[in-house]
Scaffold this motif. Structure first.
Motif, short mmCIF file in Angstrom:
data_model
loop_
_atom_site.label_atom_id
_atom_site.label_comp_id
_atom_site.label_asym_id
_atom_site.label_seq_id
_atom_site.Cartn_x
_atom_site.Cartn_y
_atom_site.Cartn_z
N THR A 6 -75.54 -36.20 -18.59
CA THR A 6 -74.78 -36.14 -17.33
C THR A 6 -74.46 -37.54 -16.82
O THR A 6 -73.34 -37.81 -16.36
CB THR A 6 -75.57 -35.34 -16.28
OG1 THR A 6 -75.87 -34.04 -16.80
CG2 THR A 6 -74.75 -35.18 -15.00
N ASP A 7 -75.43 -38.43 -16.89
CA ASP A 7 -75.19 -39.83 -16.50
C ASP A 7 -74.11 -40.45 -17.39
O ASP A 7 -73.26 -41.21 -16.91
CB ASP A 7 -76.48 -40.65 -16.62
CG ASP A 7 -77.52 -40.27 -15.57
OD1 ASP A 7 -77.15 -39.64 -14.55
OD2 ASP A 7 -78.70 -40.59 -15.77
N GLU A 13 -70.65 -39.30 -16.36
CA GLU A 13 -70.20 -39.98 -15.15
C GLU A 13 -69.78 -41.42 -15.46
O GLU A 13 -68.70 -41.87 -15.03
CB GLU A 13 -71.32 -39.98 -14.12
CG GLU A 13 -70.94 -40.57 -12.78
CD GLU A 13 -72.02 -40.33 -11.73
OE1 GLU A 13 -71.67 -40.13 -10.56
OE2 GLU A 13 -73.22 -40.34 -12.10
N ARG A 14 -70.59 -42.14 -16.20
CA ARG A 14 -70.33 -43.54 -16.51
C ARG A 14 -69.04 -43.70 -17.32
O ARG A 14 -68.23 -44.59 -17.05
CB ARG A 14 -71.52 -44.12 -17.28
CG ARG A 14 -71.40 -45.60 -17.62
CD ARG A 14 -72.69 -46.13 -18.17
NE ARG A 14 -73.10 -45.46 -19.42
CZ ARG A 14 -74.10 -44.59 -19.51
NH1 ARG A 14 -74.81 -44.25 -18.44
NH2 ARG A 14 -74.40 -44.02 -20.66
N TRP A 59 -66.48 -41.56 -17.62
CA TRP A 59 -65.28 -41.18 -16.86
C TRP A 59 -64.79 -42.38 -16.05
O TRP A 59 -63.61 -42.70 -16.01
CB TRP A 59 -65.57 -40.00 -15.95
CG TRP A 59 -64.42 -39.67 -15.04
CD1 TRP A 59 -64.23 -40.09 -13.76
CD2 TRP A 59 -63.26 -38.89 -15.37
NE1 TRP A 59 -63.05 -39.60 -13.26
CE2 TRP A 59 -62.42 -38.86 -14.22
CE3 TRP A 59 -62.85 -38.20 -16.52
CZ2 TRP A 59 -61.23 -38.17 -14.20
CZ3 TRP A 59 -61.65 -37.51 -16.49
CH2 TRP A 59 -60.85 -37.51 -15.35
N GLU A 60 -65.74 -43.06 -15.41
CA GLU A 60 -65.39 -44.21 -14.58
C GLU A 60 -64.79 -45.35 -15.41
O GLU A 60 -63.92 -46.08 -14.93
CB GLU A 60 -66.62 -44.69 -13.81
CG GLU A 60 -67.08 -43.69 -12.74
CD GLU A 60 -68.41 -44.07 -12.13
OE1 GLU A 60 -69.04 -45.04 -12.61
OE2 GLU A 60 -68.84 -43.38 -11.17
N ASN A 82 -66.90 -39.29 -22.56
CA ASN A 82 -67.12 -38.35 -21.47
C ASN A 82 -67.20 -36.92 -22.00
O ASN A 82 -68.12 -36.16 -21.66
CB ASN A 82 -65.99 -38.48 -20.45
CG ASN A 82 -66.00 -37.37 -19.40
OD1 ASN A 82 -65.41 -36.31 -19.62
ND2 ASN A 82 -66.65 -37.61 -18.29
N ASP A 92 -70.37 -34.13 -22.36
CA ASP A 92 -70.26 -32.78 -21.81
C ASP A 92 -70.59 -31.74 -22.88
O ASP A 92 -71.36 -30.80 -22.64
CB ASP A 92 -68.85 -32.57 -21.27
CG ASP A 92 -68.68 -31.23 -20.57
OD1 ASP A 92 -69.69 -30.70 -20.07
OD2 ASP A 92 -67.55 -30.73 -20.52
N MET A 130 -63.83 -34.16 -11.21
CA MET A 130 -64.86 -34.66 -12.12
C MET A 130 -66.17 -34.90 -11.38
O MET A 130 -67.25 -34.58 -11.89
CB MET A 130 -64.39 -35.94 -12.81
CG MET A 130 -65.40 -36.51 -13.82
SD MET A 130 -65.96 -35.34 -15.10
CE MET A 130 -64.44 -35.08 -16.04
N ARG A 131 -66.09 -35.44 -10.17
CA ARG A 131 -67.32 -35.63 -9.37
C ARG A 131 -67.98 -34.28 -9.10
O ARG A 131 -69.22 -34.15 -9.18
CB ARG A 131 -66.99 -36.33 -8.06
CG ARG A 131 -66.68 -37.82 -8.22
CD ARG A 131 -66.68 -38.53 -6.87
NE ARG A 131 -65.65 -38.02 -5.98
CZ ARG A 131 -64.41 -38.52 -5.92
NH1 ARG A 131 -64.06 -39.53 -6.71
NH2 ARG A 131 -63.52 -38.02 -5.07
N ILE A 174 -69.66 -33.01 -12.33
CA ILE A 174 -70.93 -33.71 -12.59
C ILE A 174 -72.02 -33.19 -11.66
O ILE A 174 -73.17 -32.99 -12.08
CB ILE A 174 -70.72 -35.23 -12.46
CG1 ILE A 174 -69.87 -35.73 -13.64
CG2 ILE A 174 -72.06 -35.97 -12.42
CD1 ILE A 174 -69.33 -37.13 -13.48
N ARG A 179 -75.68 -31.30 -12.55
CA ARG A 179 -77.00 -31.64 -11.98
C ARG A 179 -77.65 -30.41 -11.34
O ARG A 179 -78.87 -30.23 -11.40
CB ARG A 179 -76.86 -32.77 -10.97
CG ARG A 179 -76.30 -34.07 -11.59
CD ARG A 179 -76.54 -35.27 -10.74
NE ARG A 179 -75.78 -36.42 -11.20
CZ ARG A 179 -76.10 -37.17 -12.26
NH1 ARG A 179 -77.18 -36.88 -12.97
NH2 ARG A 179 -75.34 -38.22 -12.60
#
Length: 237
Positions: free
Chosen positions: A126-127, A130-131, A133-134, A141, A145, A188-189, A192, A196
């Motif tokens: 999951t981290d 997120e990383r 995608w940014e 990404n 997933d 996306m946020r 994620i 979680r």
């Protein structure tokens, strides 16, 4: 057995790197498949699969009779999804509905068997989602997933369900990849955050909660792809 998405990612990653670095520029036509496969050191079949993956992600666009081109602008700016690759077999809505039923059940069962090491792996993936995608690494990404869902499936104690998941995996995972070009940062946020919540439900060993969190996540992914499906499958009892 279920680890990583079953596509030739080495070639796809190389091509994505060429796009991100500017070696392949926005709007530029990619080399012919014969030439490109030779330069990348892969078979034409592997290259075709890599190109399809990148087209699904919105990084490439194929124009009939003209060839394959690097998409102009960012994938989310294009607001277009690639053609559903399995249209000759099943409508995409049917696949999402199958995911809700199958992966919801898998999550519930796996909530009883996942280990601490696997929980840590789910958090790490999951981290990573997120990383990357940014940073704009869409392949990484997506890989994270797909691995997240594969870890949960691998822990399912019902091996027949695992075999069923594996037999359908190409179609199931395509529904995870396909909405990426129209996924905006807010979605996306939210996705994620849903991952979680799934982890928390799995850690609680709550079968019903793990099932509902997974079903809700898949339903929201379907909604992002323009498909409205109930987040839970009615109980027939």
């Amino acid at each position: 057995m279920l680890s990583r998405v079953p596509v030739p990612h080495a070639a796809a990653r190389k091509i994505q790197g060429m796009i991100l670095s500017g070696e392949l520029r926005s709007g530029e036509k990619v080399p012919s498949q014969r030439e490109f496969a030779l330069s990348l050191g892969v078979s034409r079949a592997s290259l075709r699969e890599a190109l399809l993956t990148l087209e699904t992600l919105g990084l490439l666009k194929t124009e009939p009779g003209r060839g394959t081109f690097v998409s102009q602008g960012t994938p989310s700016a294009s607001r277009n999804m690639a053609r559903w690759r399995y249209a000759d077999s099943y409508p995409v809505a049917d696949v999402f509905e199958t995911r809700i039923m199958l992966e919801g059940r898998i999550a519930g069962l796996s909530s009883q068997t996942l280990t601490e090491i696997e929980f840590q792996a789910l958090e790490a993936e999951t981290d990573t989602m997120e990383r990357n995608w940014e940073s704009g690494d869409l392949l990484a990404n997506v890989e994270a997933d797909l691995e997240f869902h594969a870890i949960i499936a691998s822990a399912c104690p019902n091996r027949m369900i695992v075999d069923l998941y594996q037999s359908l995996r190409n179609k199931l995972t395509e529904t995870q990849i396909r909405p990426i070009p129209i996924t905006d940062p807010a979605r996306m946020r939210a996705s994620i955050a849903e991952h979680r919540r799934i982890i928390r439900a799995l850690r609680s060993r709550d079968v019903a909660k793990a099932t509902s969190e997974m079903q809700n996540h898949i339903s929201n992914t379907a909604r992002c792809a323009g498909i409205s499906i109930a987040s839970s499958v009615p109980n027939s009892d």
